[in-house]
Write a protein that holds these residues in place. Sequence first.
Motif, PDB file in Angstrom:
ATOM      1  N   GLY A  84       0.807  -1.214   0.000  1.00 39.24           N
ATOM      2  CA  GLY A  84       0.000   0.000   0.000  1.00 39.24           C
ATOM      3  C   GLY A  84       0.836   1.258   0.000  1.00 39.24           C
ATOM      4  N   TYR A  85       0.157   2.374  -0.142  1.00 32.20           N
ATOM      5  CA  TYR A  85       0.771   3.703  -0.217  1.00 32.20           C
ATOM      6  C   TYR A  85      -0.152   4.655   0.517  1.00 32.20           C
ATOM      7  CZ  TYR A  85       2.575   8.006  -2.502  1.00 32.20           C
ATOM      8  OH  TYR A  85       3.114   9.239  -2.780  1.00 32.20           O
ATOM      9  N   THR A  86       0.390   5.406   1.473  1.00 32.65           N
ATOM     10  CA  THR A  86      -0.443   6.253   2.324  1.00 32.65           C
ATOM     11  C   THR A  86      -0.043   7.718   2.225  1.00 32.65           C
ATOM     12  OG1 THR A  86      -0.981   4.505   3.907  1.00 32.65           O
ATOM     13  CG2 THR A  86      -1.064   6.765   4.730  1.00 32.65           C
ATOM     14  N   VAL A  87      -1.044   8.576   2.153  1.00 40.91           N
ATOM     15  CA  VAL A  87      -0.855  10.029   2.133  1.00 40.91           C
ATOM     16  C   VAL A  87      -1.358  10.580   3.462  1.00 40.91           C
ATOM     17  CG1 VAL A  87      -1.375  12.198   0.973  1.00 40.91           C
ATOM     18  CG2 VAL A  87      -1.220  10.062  -0.357  1.00 40.91           C
ATOM     19  N   PRO A  88      -0.469  11.095   4.346  1.00 43.35           N
ATOM     20  CA  PRO A  88      -0.929  11.676   5.614  1.00 43.35           C
ATOM     21  C   PRO A  88      -1.684  12.980   5.366  1.00 43.35           C
ATOM     22  CG  PRO A  88       1.431  11.130   5.680  1.00 43.35           C
ATOM     23  CD  PRO A  88       1.000  11.068   4.245  1.00 43.35           C
ATOM     24  N   VAL A  89      -2.684  13.238   6.192  1.00 44.44           N
ATOM     25  CA  VAL A  89      -3.432  14.493   6.118  1.00 44.44           C
ATOM     26  C   VAL A  89      -3.569  15.035   7.541  1.00 44.44           C
ATOM     27  CG1 VAL A  89      -5.537  15.655   5.396  1.00 44.44           C
ATOM     28  CG2 VAL A  89      -4.741  13.642   4.136  1.00 44.44           C
ATOM     29  N   HIS A  90      -2.930  16.177   7.806  1.00 40.28           N
ATOM     30  CA  HIS A  90      -2.961  16.763   9.141  1.00 40.28           C
ATOM     31  C   HIS A  90      -3.581  18.150   9.068  1.00 40.28           C
ATOM     32  CE1 HIS A  90      -0.435  13.414  10.023  1.00 40.28           C
ATOM     33  NE2 HIS A  90       0.647  13.922   9.453  1.00 40.28           N
ATOM     34  N   VAL A  91      -4.725  18.333   9.721  1.00 37.11           N
ATOM     35  CA  VAL A  91      -5.395  19.630   9.783  1.00 37.11           C
ATOM     36  C   VAL A  91      -5.413  20.069  11.244  1.00 37.11           C
ATOM     37  CG1 VAL A  91      -7.508  20.926   9.328  1.00 37.11           C
ATOM     38  CG2 VAL A  91      -6.834  19.049   7.800  1.00 37.11           C
ATOM     39  N   PRO A  92      -4.741  21.173  11.593  1.00 31.33           N
ATOM     40  CA  PRO A  92      -4.716  21.623  12.984  1.00 31.33           C
ATOM     41  C   PRO A  92      -6.118  21.745  13.577  1.00 31.33           C
ATOM     42  CG  PRO A  92      -3.168  22.900  11.685  1.00 31.33           C
ATOM     43  CD  PRO A  92      -3.952  22.066  10.714  1.00 31.33           C
ATOM     44  N   GLY A  93      -6.260  21.241  14.807  1.00 34.05           N
ATOM     45  CA  GLY A  93      -7.547  21.316  15.482  1.00 34.05           C
ATOM     46  C   GLY A  93      -8.466  20.142  15.193  1.00 34.05           C
ATOM     47  N   GLU A  94      -8.049  19.233  14.290  1.00 32.62           N
ATOM     48  CA  GLU A  94      -8.866  18.076  13.953  1.00 32.62           C
ATOM     49  C   GLU A  94      -8.034  16.804  14.112  1.00 32.62           C
ATOM     50  OE1 GLU A  94     -10.571  18.526  10.071  1.00 32.62           O
ATOM     51  OE2 GLU A  94     -11.109  20.620  10.425  1.00 32.62           O
ATOM     52  N   ASN A 101      -5.944  13.639  13.252  1.00 34.93           N
ATOM     53  CA  ASN A 101      -5.103  13.306  12.104  1.00 34.93           C
ATOM     54  C   ASN A 101      -5.842  12.332  11.196  1.00 34.93           C
ATOM     55  OD1 ASN A 101      -2.948  14.872  12.934  1.00 34.93           O
ATOM     56  ND2 ASN A 101      -1.928  13.194  13.994  1.00 34.93           N
ATOM     57  N   GLY A 102      -5.487  12.368   9.930  1.00 39.67           N
ATOM     58  CA  GLY A 102      -6.126  11.476   8.984  1.00 39.67           C
ATOM     59  C   GLY A 102      -5.155  11.001   7.923  1.00 39.67           C
ATOM     60  N   SER A 103      -5.650  10.188   7.017  1.00 37.20           N
ATOM     61  CA  SER A 103      -4.819   9.706   5.917  1.00 37.20           C
ATOM     62  C   SER A 103      -5.708   9.142   4.825  1.00 37.20           C
ATOM     63  CB  SER A 103      -3.840   8.620   6.395  1.00 37.20           C
ATOM     64  OG  SER A 103      -4.548   7.489   6.864  1.00 37.20           O
ATOM     65  N   VAL A 104      -5.109   9.029   3.657  1.00 31.23           N
ATOM     66  CA  VAL A 104      -5.756   8.333   2.539  1.00 31.23           C
ATOM     67  C   VAL A 104      -4.778   7.270   2.075  1.00 31.23           C
ATOM     68  CG1 VAL A 104      -6.803   8.517   0.268  1.00 31.23           C
ATOM     69  CG2 VAL A 104      -6.962  10.445   1.868  1.00 31.23           C
ATOM     70  N   SER A 105      -5.207   6.012   2.110  1.00 26.41           N
ATOM     71  CA  SER A 105      -4.347   4.899   1.712  1.00 26.41           C
ATOM     72  C   SER A 105      -4.889   4.236   0.457  1.00 26.41           C
ATOM     73  CB  SER A 105      -4.247   3.858   2.831  1.00 26.41           C
ATOM     74  OG  SER A 105      -3.547   4.364   3.941  1.00 26.41           O
ATOM     75  N   PHE A 106      -3.975   3.955  -0.453  1.00 34.21           N
ATOM     76  CA  PHE A 106      -4.286   3.204  -1.666  1.00 34.21           C
ATOM     77  C   PHE A 106      -3.574   1.856  -1.540  1.00 34.21           C
ATOM     78  CE2 PHE A 106      -4.206   7.711  -2.696  1.00 34.21           C
ATOM     79  CZ  PHE A 106      -5.422   7.895  -3.348  1.00 34.21           C
TER      80      PHE A 106
END
Length: 254
Positions: free
Chosen positions: A126-136, A138-143
């Motif tokens: 797999g391949y993962t793209v981290p997504v960090h939005v301050p105040g929320e 943490n998240g990610s999108v994995s393919f």
Amino acid sequence: MSIENKMIRFKILEDFKAEMAVVDSVAAFRRALIEVKTVMGFDYVALTQHADIFEGVGTVIRVHDYPALWALQFDGRRMGRTDPVHRASHTQAQPFLWTEISNMIQMRREDWAVFANAEDCGIGDGYTVPVHVPGESNGSVSFAMAVGRPIPYEMLAIAPQIALHAFDAARRLWKMRPAPLAMPILTAAQIRCLTWSMLGKSDWEISQIEKCQEVTVKKHAKDALARYGVHKRTLLITRTLLDGTLSLGDLAAG
């Protein structure tokens, strides 16, 4: 990479960006996300916030098409915060291949077991793209790929942009933040006093800094609380961080 292949990737990205700009339902969003990962050549996709799904039913963003058996195990073991892919994504902003995770975090025996269980359920590389939005959260999108199938490396050039556009659209659909025009507006004095409060200053200390009476500081706080419809300053600070009135940078500035 041929010019033709570059144009194909460009079209995939531009079409998806246009679709995300107008998508208006979770069902349509899910269809579009699964369609784009298929066009890119991936077998699975998971867009998620890293939270315990049972603690935030209805408010935690999660869309995926992983095998049902794996989803059942993932939820049953409440792995939203402990999954090694999620933990690795917290260590950097750059996307990464799952084969790189052992160089990113200290892998425990149970982490290796997670990958073994995923493989038993049919999930391979797999391949993962981290997504960090301050105040929320943490998240990610994995393919991801089915076991034994190679990653379409030529698509990694657009996977991060696909992921970020998808996550922004998901945040809009899940209403993670209020619309800008619906935000309460604080006065400059209220914002200054709230900032000092966020930095741990007492009302008396703020009055000395702002060269006003302590009762004035208390009134600014009371009025700001009323505008947001909350009763505690901690919740008020949280709300202002979420809507951008304040930022984590204000902490550093103090």
